[in-house]
Scaffold this motif. Sequence first.
Motif, PDB file in Angstrom:
ATOM      1  N   GLY A  52      -3.800 -48.762  28.075  1.00  0.00           N
ATOM      2  CA  GLY A  52      -3.732 -48.776  29.538  1.00  0.00           C
ATOM      3  C   GLY A  52      -2.395 -49.274  30.066  1.00  0.00           C
ATOM      4  N   ILE A  53      -2.236 -49.189  31.379  1.00  0.00           N
ATOM      5  CA  ILE A  53      -0.989 -49.604  32.047  1.00  0.00           C
ATOM      6  C   ILE A  53      -0.746 -51.104  31.863  1.00  0.00           C
ATOM      7  CG2 ILE A  53       0.024 -49.963  34.362  1.00  0.00           C
ATOM      8  CD1 ILE A  53       0.459 -47.141  33.390  1.00  0.00           C
ATOM      9  N   ALA A  54      -1.803 -51.904  31.998  1.00  0.00           N
ATOM     10  CA  ALA A  54      -1.658 -53.364  31.867  1.00  0.00           C
ATOM     11  C   ALA A  54      -1.231 -53.741  30.447  1.00  0.00           C
ATOM     12  CB  ALA A  54      -2.970 -54.053  32.228  1.00  0.00           C
ATOM     13  N   GLY A  55      -1.837 -53.087  29.461  1.00  0.00           N
ATOM     14  CA  GLY A  55      -1.498 -53.351  28.064  1.00  0.00           C
ATOM     15  C   GLY A  55      -0.063 -52.958  27.754  1.00  0.00           C
ATOM     16  N   LEU A  56       0.346 -51.826  28.319  1.00  0.00           N
ATOM     17  CA  LEU A  56       1.719 -51.340  28.113  1.00  0.00           C
ATOM     18  C   LEU A  56       2.729 -52.330  28.705  1.00  0.00           C
ATOM     19  CD1 LEU A  56       3.584 -49.027  27.157  1.00  0.00           C
ATOM     20  CD2 LEU A  56       3.268 -47.971  29.401  1.00  0.00           C
ATOM     21  N   LYS A  57       2.418 -52.806  29.895  1.00  0.00           N
ATOM     22  CA  LYS A  57       3.306 -53.758  30.573  1.00  0.00           C
ATOM     23  C   LYS A  57       3.496 -55.034  29.738  1.00  0.00           C
ATOM     24  CE  LYS A  57       4.008 -55.046  35.388  1.00  0.00           C
ATOM     25  NZ  LYS A  57       3.414 -54.889  36.712  1.00  0.00           N
ATOM     26  N   ARG A  58       2.410 -55.514  29.149  1.00  0.00           N
ATOM     27  CA  ARG A  58       2.475 -56.725  28.307  1.00  0.00           C
ATOM     28  C   ARG A  58       3.370 -56.499  27.087  1.00  0.00           C
ATOM     29  NH1 ARG A  58      -2.967 -57.345  29.934  1.00  0.00           N
ATOM     30  NH2 ARG A  58      -3.769 -56.242  28.109  1.00  0.00           N
ATOM     31  N   LEU A  59       3.261 -55.308  26.487  1.00  0.00           N
ATOM     32  CA  LEU A  59       4.086 -55.003  25.309  1.00  0.00           C
ATOM     33  C   LEU A  59       5.567 -54.919  25.699  1.00  0.00           C
ATOM     34  CD1 LEU A  59       2.023 -52.328  23.308  1.00  0.00           C
ATOM     35  CD2 LEU A  59       2.072 -54.786  23.019  1.00  0.00           C
ATOM     36  N   VAL A  60       5.847 -54.287  26.822  1.00  0.00           N
ATOM     37  CA  VAL A  60       7.243 -54.162  27.291  1.00  0.00           C
ATOM     38  C   VAL A  60       7.833 -55.554  27.525  1.00  0.00           C
ATOM     39  CG1 VAL A  60       8.745 -53.327  29.157  1.00  0.00           C
ATOM     40  CG2 VAL A  60       6.914 -51.862  28.304  1.00  0.00           C
ATOM     41  N   GLN A  61       7.037 -56.425  28.150  1.00  0.00           N
ATOM     42  CA  GLN A  61       7.517 -57.782  28.455  1.00  0.00           C
ATOM     43  C   GLN A  61       7.808 -58.582  27.185  1.00  0.00           C
ATOM     44  OE1 GLN A  61       4.355 -58.977  31.060  1.00  0.00           O
ATOM     45  NE2 GLN A  61       5.424 -58.337  32.913  1.00  0.00           N
ATOM     46  N   SER A  62       7.071 -58.312  26.109  1.00  0.00           N
ATOM     47  CA  SER A  62       7.281 -59.080  24.881  1.00  0.00           C
ATOM     48  C   SER A  62       8.291 -58.423  23.932  1.00  0.00           C
ATOM     49  CB  SER A  62       5.948 -59.322  24.160  1.00  0.00           C
ATOM     50  OG  SER A  62       5.381 -58.089  23.776  1.00  0.00           O
ATOM     51  N   GLY A  88       7.782 -47.158  20.261  1.00  0.00           N
ATOM     52  CA  GLY A  88       6.867 -46.245  20.956  1.00  0.00           C
ATOM     53  C   GLY A  88       5.528 -46.951  21.104  1.00  0.00           C
ATOM     54  N   SER A  89       5.008 -47.057  22.327  1.00  0.00           N
ATOM     55  CA  SER A  89       3.761 -47.803  22.544  1.00  0.00           C
ATOM     56  C   SER A  89       2.707 -46.979  23.268  1.00  0.00           C
ATOM     57  CB  SER A  89       4.031 -49.073  23.343  1.00  0.00           C
ATOM     58  OG  SER A  89       4.735 -50.004  22.548  1.00  0.00           O
ATOM     59  N   GLY A  90       1.478 -47.115  22.790  1.00  0.00           N
ATOM     60  CA  GLY A  90       0.358 -46.397  23.395  1.00  0.00           C
ATOM     61  C   GLY A  90      -0.831 -46.392  22.433  1.00  0.00           C
ATOM     62  N   PRO A  91      -1.799 -45.512  22.631  1.00  0.00           N
ATOM     63  CA  PRO A  91      -1.847 -44.562  23.736  1.00  0.00           C
ATOM     64  C   PRO A  91      -2.135 -45.250  25.078  1.00  0.00           C
ATOM     65  CG  PRO A  91      -3.825 -44.401  22.378  1.00  0.00           C
ATOM     66  CD  PRO A  91      -2.923 -45.369  21.704  1.00  0.00           C
ATOM     67  N   VAL A  92      -1.355 -44.846  26.076  1.00  0.00           N
ATOM     68  CA  VAL A  92      -1.528 -45.419  27.413  1.00  0.00           C
ATOM     69  C   VAL A  92      -2.818 -44.894  28.035  1.00  0.00           C
ATOM     70  CG1 VAL A  92      -0.443 -45.792  29.654  1.00  0.00           C
ATOM     71  CG2 VAL A  92       0.990 -45.424  27.653  1.00  0.00           C
ATOM     72  N   TYR A  93      -3.074 -43.599  27.821  1.00  0.00           N
ATOM     73  CA  TYR A  93      -4.274 -42.937  28.348  1.00  0.00           C
ATOM     74  C   TYR A  93      -4.988 -42.238  27.182  1.00  0.00           C
ATOM     75  CZ  TYR A  93      -1.479 -43.442  32.620  1.00  0.00           C
ATOM     76  OH  TYR A  93      -0.699 -43.945  33.633  1.00  0.00           O
ATOM     77  N   PRO A  94      -6.259 -41.861  27.380  1.00  0.00           N
ATOM     78  CA  PRO A  94      -6.949 -41.118  26.314  1.00  0.00           C
ATOM     79  C   PRO A  94      -6.181 -39.831  25.985  1.00  0.00           C
ATOM     80  CG  PRO A  94      -8.499 -41.795  28.016  1.00  0.00           C
ATOM     81  CD  PRO A  94      -7.127 -42.091  28.544  1.00  0.00           C
ATOM     82  N   THR A  95      -6.093 -39.497  24.695  1.00  0.00           N
ATOM     83  CA  THR A  95      -5.312 -38.327  24.288  1.00  0.00           C
ATOM     84  C   THR A  95      -6.090 -37.417  23.354  1.00  0.00           C
ATOM     85  OG1 THR A  95      -3.358 -37.622  23.044  1.00  0.00           O
ATOM     86  CG2 THR A  95      -4.247 -39.765  22.465  1.00  0.00           C
ATOM     87  N   GLY A  96      -5.822 -36.134  23.470  1.00  0.00           N
ATOM     88  CA  GLY A  96      -6.479 -35.158  22.587  1.00  0.00           C
ATOM     89  C   GLY A  96      -5.549 -34.664  21.493  1.00  0.00           C
ATOM     90  N   SER A  97      -4.282 -35.111  21.514  1.00  0.00           N
ATOM     91  CA  SER A  97      -3.289 -34.572  20.580  1.00  0.00           C
ATOM     92  C   SER A  97      -3.342 -35.194  19.195  1.00  0.00           C
ATOM     93  CB  SER A  97      -1.876 -34.749  21.140  1.00  0.00           C
ATOM     94  OG  SER A  97      -1.736 -34.051  22.348  1.00  0.00           O
ATOM     95  N   LYS A  98      -3.895 -36.404  19.101  1.00  0.00           N
ATOM     96  CA  LYS A  98      -3.920 -37.072  17.796  1.00  0.00           C
ATOM     97  C   LYS A  98      -5.351 -37.423  17.429  1.00  0.00           C
ATOM     98  CE  LYS A  98       0.016 -39.682  16.886  1.00  0.00           C
ATOM     99  NZ  LYS A  98       0.906 -40.832  17.103  1.00  0.00           N
ATOM    100  N   ALA A  99      -5.804 -36.899  16.300  1.00  0.00           N
ATOM    101  CA  ALA A  99      -7.182 -37.146  15.861  1.00  0.00           C
ATOM    102  C   ALA A  99      -7.401 -38.616  15.514  1.00  0.00           C
ATOM    103  CB  ALA A  99      -7.491 -36.270  14.669  1.00  0.00           C
ATOM    104  N   ASP A 100      -6.324 -39.273  15.024  1.00  0.00           N
ATOM    105  CA  ASP A 100      -6.463 -40.670  14.581  1.00  0.00           C
ATOM    106  C   ASP A 100      -5.860 -41.665  15.579  1.00  0.00           C
ATOM    107  OD1 ASP A 100      -3.853 -39.908  14.264  1.00  0.00           O
ATOM    108  OD2 ASP A 100      -3.576 -40.829  12.306  1.00  0.00           O
ATOM    109  N   ALA A 101      -5.891 -41.289  16.851  1.00  0.00           N
ATOM    110  CA  ALA A 101      -5.266 -42.136  17.878  1.00  0.00           C
ATOM    111  C   ALA A 101      -5.915 -43.518  17.939  1.00  0.00           C
ATOM    112  CB  ALA A 101      -5.365 -41.456  19.237  1.00  0.00           C
ATOM    113  N   ASP A 102      -5.087 -44.511  18.222  1.00  0.00           N
ATOM    114  CA  ASP A 102      -5.578 -45.894  18.347  1.00  0.00           C
ATOM    115  C   ASP A 102      -6.273 -46.070  19.701  1.00  0.00           C
ATOM    116  OD1 ASP A 102      -4.557 -47.110  15.899  1.00  0.00           O
ATOM    117  OD2 ASP A 102      -2.613 -46.540  16.675  1.00  0.00           O
ATOM    118  N   PRO A 103      -6.967 -47.227  19.897  1.00  0.00           N
ATOM    119  CA  PRO A 103      -7.617 -47.467  21.192  1.00  0.00           C
ATOM    120  C   PRO A 103      -6.601 -47.465  22.337  1.00  0.00           C
ATOM    121  CG  PRO A 103      -8.308 -49.095  19.561  1.00  0.00           C
ATOM    122  CD  PRO A 103      -7.198 -48.312  18.946  1.00  0.00           C
ATOM    123  N   VAL A 104      -7.035 -46.984  23.483  1.00  0.00           N
ATOM    124  CA  VAL A 104      -6.172 -46.893  24.666  1.00  0.00           C
ATOM    125  C   VAL A 104      -5.761 -48.293  25.132  1.00  0.00           C
ATOM    126  CG1 VAL A 104      -6.166 -46.211  27.107  1.00  0.00           C
ATOM    127  CG2 VAL A 104      -7.136 -44.688  25.378  1.00  0.00           C
TER     128      VAL A 104
END
Length: 218
Positions: free
Chosen positions: A156-166, A138-154
């Motif tokens: 984005g789409i480019a970052g997500l694409k890099r993770l999928v490729q690796s 599971g990778s993200g957060p792709v966009y800013p989120t209000g559901s998790k108080a301790d969410a990691d830095p966003v």
Amino acid sequence: MAMAFKVGMLRAYFIAGTQDIKKSNLTLPEVLTQALQSGITAFQYREKGPGSLSEEKKVDMAHTLRKLCETYKIPFIVDDDVDLALETAADGIHVGQKDERVTKVIQQVGTKMFVGLSCDTKEQVAIANETEGISYIGSGPVYPTGSKADADPVIGIAGLKRLVQSSRLPVVAIGGITEENISELPQTGVAGASVISMIAQSNDIKRAVTRMRAVFEK
């Protein structure tokens, strides 16, 4: 008998606990029933944060939700709680980087259920690639989120694409996904989207789930 992991389970993946249900007229089992009827492909029970249930009530709720998923033949996944996952004979368990070490969880659950892991960096993905026993990431957060108080830095789409490729494993996107921005996800190569509020706080669950499925069926 737990369900074997299939990539298609990641397409329309709903995550929720009682703390995510903001509608006074609906309970979590009612929201989940609507989501199951609408065609979600997986459900993760994540009881965490302010307003979440006490341990005893959490166990009762987990059994109720487990039965619903069983009825609709949809995988029931528990977030970061090996004891609860084993007690409810869950199909899967999902762990984060801050939770118990994934290798320990894999040893504890053995072949009883599949294991998902949150990875937000290329380093984390590289370790997951070499870890026997993980089914998906599971990778993200792709966009800013209000559901998790301790969410990691966003990332984005480019970052997500890099993770999928690796990643050698299928990836499901998470974090701030809406009916509008979900159309940007398929270009990254993810297998699907996991959402909390897009379904839990939707005024039309059928529409939200149909949208999720449609985006990844193209």
